[in-house]
Scaffold this active site. Structure first.
Site, mmCIF file in Angstrom:
data_model
loop_
_atom_site.group_PDB
_atom_site.id
_atom_site.type_symbol
_atom_site.label_atom_id
_atom_site.label_comp_id
_atom_site.label_asym_id
_atom_site.label_seq_id
_atom_site.Cartn_x
_atom_site.Cartn_y
_atom_site.Cartn_z
ATOM 1 C CD GLU A 203 -1.456 0.049 3.659
ATOM 2 O OE1 GLU A 203 -2.405 0.805 3.407
ATOM 3 O OE2 GLU A 203 -1.275 -0.490 4.754
ATOM 4 C CD GLU B 109 2.486 9.137 -0.563
ATOM 5 O OE1 GLU B 109 2.447 8.022 -0.016
ATOM 6 O OE2 GLU B 109 1.738 10.083 -0.253
#
EC number: 2.1.1.319
Lengths: 631, 631
Positions: free
Chosen positions: A431, A440
Site C-alpha cells: 500500500e 510516493e
C-alpha cells in the site's frame, strides 16, 4: 440569531443572515428593528447620505464640514459596529463614467466611505456593481484602497446573470456573463484576498454548469431579493427547486445570505392576523424560510466533517488514522482472496501453500487482511511482512504474538530494496500509493520488490492510474500566493477540496502496471491532455488541477478517489492539487491543453507541468527545483 | 573576416557571417576550408554523426563506448572552438513525436550534444525547428537544459513564414505563422535570455508588417539558403529588394547572417574562369554579396551612434550635453520671437518692453535664445532668470557678465515656487519637459510659476501631450526581468529603443495647457486607449509601451520626439518605456485596451497603468509604490 447549528466549517460561516436596508442616520434604531425585532444577524446599510456629492459642497468650508455619515461612531459600541453592520458603499458611484465630475466625486466618496468603515472597525463593505462593462478605473481605485486595508473585506456586488449565448435579447447585450466582469476586476486587483464577491440572486438563474463556476470563487454573500421568492399555498414566501439547490450549495461554501427588498408577500392578511403585527418584521417570513432551508440540509457525511488543515503533510499523520480506514482493507482482503483462489484451485487448497509478501507492512493491517482472505477462502498461506521502520516492527511483533500468527508470519525488519528473500513470492501486497497514485514512489519500490516475485506472480495492486481535472480554486490559490515565492506555486498539495469548482470531467494521466519484467521499462512518463468546458458553462479561471488516483488491486477489485468511481466511505486519501503560477482563463470554445511529466533523476523523482493552450504557461517545477520525492 | 567595419553596437555584432556545413569528423579541415579559404567567420556544424541513435547502441557496452562526436575536443584550441564553431544539434530529433522510442532517443541525444558543446566552450548551439505545431515536450527538455547553462546560447531555428490568413494553401495549414511556434516555445521556457531565434529566410517573404515583429524579438541569426538568391546579369547571386531591406534591418539589429545550402550559381563558367578554381570556395560569391550589402548601408545618423547605457538616469548627465542640442534652442528662439511680435506690434517696438521670465534657467541657454529672439525681432526685453541650483547660478552670472547682459537680465537664485516676483511677466519660458512630457513635474512647476504671469501672458511651452505605442521589446523585458523584483516591472525607463518592434501607431495620452487659471483644474489624468494591430501583422507579444511627447512651444512652433512628428536631429530626449509585468499576446482581431493614470498625492506624482483587453493585467505601480516623482 444564526440560521442553525449544523456542522462543518463552511456551514458555521454561512449560518448568519443579513438584511439590506436604506440609509438611516439613526443606526441604533435601525439595528433594534432589524436585529432585535427582525431576527437578522446584521444589516447591510449605507454609511453615507445618498444625496451627498463632494462637488456640490459649497466653497472652501471643507475644513469645518462634517461628512453626512450615518451618525457618529459613538452611537454604537465598537463590537456592535463590527458584528452587526456591513457598510454599503453609495450605489450612485460610477468611476468609469465619461463624466469627469461624476468620476471624481465617485472616487472621493468611495475613499471617504471606506476610510469611515475602517474607522468603525467594520468587517466588510459592499461595493456597488460596476456600471457598464468597463471597470478599469473603478478597479484601479479599489486596488489602491486594498493596499491600505488590514481587516476590512470588500465585497463586490455582481448580479448572477449569464445569457445563453444564442439569445437575441437586447438587454443581455452589454452584460452577457457577469462572471467576466468579476474576473476582469479581480485580475486588475491581482487576486487580492480582501476582495470577494456578493452575488445578487435574481428570479431567473443561469444554467447549472454556469452556476457551478462560482463555487470555486471567493463568494462571501448571496443577496436575495424578495422578488425572487415564489408564494406557497399558504401565502408564504418560498423558493424554486433550483434556487433551493443553489442556496444549499452556498451554505456548504461559507456563503451568507442577505435578504433584500420590500416585502411582497402580504402574510398579515393570512391566518395569523390575530398576532401583534407591530412587533413583526415585514421580512421575517423570508428569514424564516431561509432558516428552514438551512436546517433541512442533510447532515454532512462523516469524512466531510473531518477537519483537515490545508497544506498539511498528511504522511506525517499516525498509522492509526489510516488503519481505521476499514473500507480500504476490506478491498485488499477481497483482492487477496480472489488472487488466492486463482493461484490454488479448490482441490489443491489443503496441499499448496501460497507465499505472500507484504512490502511496507507498517503495523500489520495488510497482514491481517491477507490472513483473513486466506481463512475466508480456506487457502494455506505463508506471509513475509517486510517493514523498514523499526518502531512499526515492534508493534508488528506484538501483533503476531497476540494473534498467535507465529507459524504463518515472518517479520523482516529491512528496507525492501536491500532484502535478500529466502524464496520467491506468489503474491506481493503493498500500500504505497499516494493521492496521485505514483507520487510516493510506488513504481520505484515495486520495481525493486519484484526481484523476489515469481515470474507468474501477482502484484496487489496490479495497476494504478492518476487523474486530473481543471478547477477554479480562488482560496487555495490565495493561500499559495500568500507565500510570495515561486516554490509554493510549483508544489503539489494534498488537500480537502472545499470551495473548488470542477470545470471538466477528470482524465487519466499516468498508468503503472506491476509486475513489469520488461528490460526497456522505465518510470518516466509524459501525457498531453485536452479539456473542453461544457458549452453552457461560460468562461472560467483555472487556478490549477485537482489530482486523484484509481487502482486495480486485482481484477475487478479496485480502490480509488477519482470522483466518478471513488470507493465510498474511504478517508485515507484526499485529492492532490497542482497549482498554476498564473491562473489561465478558458472558454468553452478554446480547449485547455495541459502537459504533465513524471521525471526521474539519479536521486529523485518529480513532476513538471505546463499549459500550452489557450495561452502557454511557463514550465512548472523545472528539474524538480521546488518539489520532488527523494529516492 | 568580418563583413565590414561600419559603426554602432548592433552592426559590430552583425558583421560576422557564418556558413552551415554538413557533419565532418575532421573539424580542422572543415575550418580550414570554410574560414581560411572561404572567408567565413564561423561554421554552423553538426557535432554528432547524424546516423547515431541511442536506442540502436548495442547491449550494455555504454560504459566503454565513445559517443560519435566530430573528433576530440583537442583537435582545436579552446579559443578556436569558441570563436569558429556554432554547434548544430542533430536535426532528426523530435521530442514531440508520438513514437516513444524516437522521443527518448531525441531527449538523450539533445542532452548529450549540449553537454558536449558546453565542454567545448562553444558560444552557441542551433536547435532544430520543432516538428509539427506542438512543442511542449521539446520546450520542457530545453527549459531543463537552460537552467544548467551559463555561457552557451541556444538558437531555436524558426522558418520565416506566415500565410496571408485567407490563403487556402494546404501546406500552410499546419504552420500558419511561425512566430506562434516561437512564442509558445519561449513562453514555456519563461523568456529565458539564453534562448534566441535563428530565422530561416526563404525565397518568399511574409508581409512587411509581419516581418517587423521580429525586430523586437531576440533574433541572433538569419540563415539564408542559396535558393533564396536571384541571379544578376553577370550570373552572380543577388537578393530581391525586399530581401535586401530585410537584411539591412537585421544588420541594424545585431543579427548575423549564415549562408546555407549548395551553390546554385555556376560562376566558374563566367568570365573569371581563368582563375584558380580549386582555391575558390563554392559559396564565396554569396558571402561577397552579403558583405557588399553590409558595406553599402548608409552611415547611421549621429544621434543613433551615441552610446547610451540602458536604464541610465539621463537627468544626471551634465547641463553641457543638453546645451549642445542646438535644434532645441532654435525652436525656443522661434517661439519666443513669434510671441514677442504678437505681444508688441512693430509700431510700438521701440517703446514697449516685454517682461520675460525663464523658470529653470540652468546655465542660460533659454536666456540666450530669448535675447536672440528679441534681437531678431527688434523688440525690447527684460529678462528674469530664475534658477534654484546655486552652482548653475554661478555660471549664469559669469555668462551675463561675459555677454554684457547686465542691464537686461536679472538673475534670481531661488526656487520658483517660493519666489515673490517684483512684477508680472508677459512671457514665461521653461524647459521642464521629460520624455513623456509631464513626467518631470512640468505641470506642477508651471502651476506654481503662473502666479507671476499676467492673465493674458504666454507660457512657452503653451501645451504638451504624451504619446504611447505598444512594442515588442524582448531585450528590454529580459533586462528588467533580470532584477527579479516587482519594482523594476513598475518603473518607466528612459531608453534608446533599439531592438524594438513598434506594433501600432502611437496615440495621445495626457495633454496639459499653460497657463491654466481655472480653479477646478487639477493635474490628475486618466486615459483609456485602444490599439489595433494591422490586419496582416499576425500575432505579437507586447512587452510594454514606448512613450514620447510632443510640445507646442508657441502657435505653430513645436518640439517633440513622437516618431511621426519628431523634431529632426534633436538628441535631448530618448523615449520612455513602460513595461508590463507579464507580456500580453495580441492579435489583429482583438484590440489591445490599455489604461494610463497620472495620480497626484500630497508629496508625489506617479503613473499607474494596466491592460484590460484581451486579458486583464494586474494594476501596475499601485499608489506609486515602485516609481514616482517627489513634489
Amino acid at each position: 440569531m444564526p440560521l442553525g447549528e449544523r456542522g462543518g466549517w463552511e456551514r458555521s460561516e454561512s449560518r448568519y443572515c443579513g438584511v439590506e436596508t436604506d440609509f438611516s442616520d439613526d443606526v441604533p434604531s435601525l439595528l433594534s428593528f432589524h436585529i432585535s425585532t427582525g431576527g437578522f444577524d446584521y444589516v447591510l446599510a449605507p454609511l453615507m447620505n445618498p444625496s451627498y456629492r463632494p462637488s456640490l459642497v459649497e466653497g472652501n468650508g471643507l475644513d469645518t464640514q462634517v461628512l453626512p455619515f450615518s451618525g457618529s461612531d459613538l452611537v454604537l459600541a465598537p463590537s456592535q459596529w463590527s458584528s452587526h453592520v456591513v457598510g454599503k458603499i453609495s450605489s450612485w458611484i460610477d468611476l468609469d463614467s465619461e463624466d469627469e465630475v461624476l468620476r471624481m466625486d465617485s472616487e472621493t466618496t468611495l475613499k471617504q466611505e471606506v476610510a469611515w468603515a475602517t474607522h468603525l472597525s467594520l468587517q466588510a463593505c459592499l461595493l456597488p456593481t460596476p456600471k457598464g462593462t468597463s471597470c478599469a478605473n473603478y478597479a484601479r481605485c479599489v486596488n489602491q484602497i486594498l493596499q491600505g486595508l488590514t481587516n476590512l473585506q470588500l465585497w463586490l456586488r455582481i448580479p448572477l446573470v449569464k445569457s445563453d449565448g444564442d439569445s437575441m435579447d437586447a438587454t443581455s447585450e452589454d452584460l452577457n456573463d457577469s462572471w467576466e466582469l468579476w474576473n476582469s476586476f479581480r485580475l486588475l486587483c491581482e487576486h487580492d484576498s480582501k476582495l470577494s464577491v456578493a452575488l445578487d440572486v435574481m428570479s431567473t438563474l443561469p444554467s447549472e454548469t454556469s452556476l457551478g463556476r462560482w463555487m470555486g470563487e471567493s463568494v462571501r454573500a448571496a443577496i436575495i431579493s424578495t422578488d425572487s421568492f415564489l408564494t406557497n399555498a399558504r401565502g408564504y414566501p418560498c423558493l424554486s427547486k433550483r434556487h433551493q439547490k443553489l442556496l444549499a450549495g452556498f451554505f456548504d461554501h461559507a456563503v451568507q445570505v442577505v435578504v433584500s427588498g420590500k416585502p411582497v408577500h402580504n402574510i398579515t392578511k393570512a391566518s395569523d392576523s390575530n398576532t401583534d403585527d407591530t412587533q413583526r418584521h415585514p421580512l421575517r417570513s423570508y428569514l424564516d424560510y431561509v432558516a428552514y432551508l438551512f436546517q433541512k440540509m442533510e447532515a454532512l457525511p462523516e469524512q466531510e466533517r473531518i477537519e483537515v488543515p490545508l497544506m498539511d503533510n498528511l504522511e506525517a499523520q499516525t498509522y492509526e488514522t489510516f488503519e481505521r480506514d476499514s473500507v480500504k482493507y476490506i478491498q485488499y482482503q477481497r483482492a487477496v482472496a480472489k488472487a488466492l483462489v486463482d493461484r490454488v484451485p479448490d482441490e489443491k487448497a489443503s496441499e499448496l501453500t501460497t507465499v505472500l509478501m507484504v512490502v511496507g507492512a507498517g503495523r500489520g493491517p495488510l497482514v491481517r487482511a491477507s490472513l483473513q482472505a486466506a481463512e475466508e477462502t480456506d487457502r494455506k498461506l505463508k506471509v513475509y511482512a517486510v517493514e523498514k521502520n523499526p518502531n512499526a516492527v515492534v508493534t508488528l511483533h506484538n501483533l503476531v504474538k497476540l494473534e498467535g500468527w507465529e507459524d504463518i508470519v515472518t517479520i523482516i525488519s529491512c528496507d525492501m530494496r536491500f532484502w535478500s528473500a529466502p524464496e520467491k513470492a506468489d503474491i506481493l501486497v503493498s500500500e504505497l500509493l499516494g493521492s496521485f497514485g505514483d507520487n510516493e514512489l510506488s513504481p520505484e519500490c515495486l520495481d525493486g520488490a519484484q526481484r523476489f516475485l515469481k515470474t507468474d506472480g501477482i502484484s496487489i495492486p496490479s495497476s494504478y492510474t492518476s487523474f486530473i481535472q481543471p478547477v477554479t480554486a480562488s482560496k487555495l490559490y490565495n493561500d499559495i500566493k500568500a507565500h510570495k515565492d515561486l516554490a509554493h506555486f510549483e508544489t503539489a498539495y494534498v488537500v480537502k477540496l472545499h470551495s473548488v469548482a470542477k470545470l471538466a470531467p477528470s482524465q487519466s494521466v499516468f498508468t503503472f502496471t506491476h509486475p513489469n519484467f520488461s528490460t526497456k521499462a522505465n518510470n518516466q512518463r509524459y501525457k498531453k491532455l485536452r479539456f473542453n468546458l461544457p458549452s453552457d458553462a461560460g468562461s472560467a479561471l483555472v487556478h490549477g488541477f485537482a489530482g486523484y488516483f484509481d487502482s486495480v488491486l486485482y481484477k475487478d477489485v479496485h480502490l480509488g478517489i477519482e470522483p466518478t468511481t471513488a470507493t465510498p466511505n474511504m478517508f485515507s486519501w484526499f485529492p492532490i492539487f497542482f497549482p498554476l503560477r498564473k491562473p489561465v482563463e478558458v472558454h468553452p470554445d478554446s480547449p485547455l491543453e495541459v502537459h504533465f511529466w513524471r521525471c526521474c533523476g539519479s536521486s529523485k523523482v518529480w513532476y513538471e507541468w505546463s499549459v500550452s493552450s489557450p495561452t502557454p504557461s511557463p514550465m512548472h517545477n523545472t528539474n524538480g527545483r521546488s518539489y520532488w520525492v527523494g529516492l
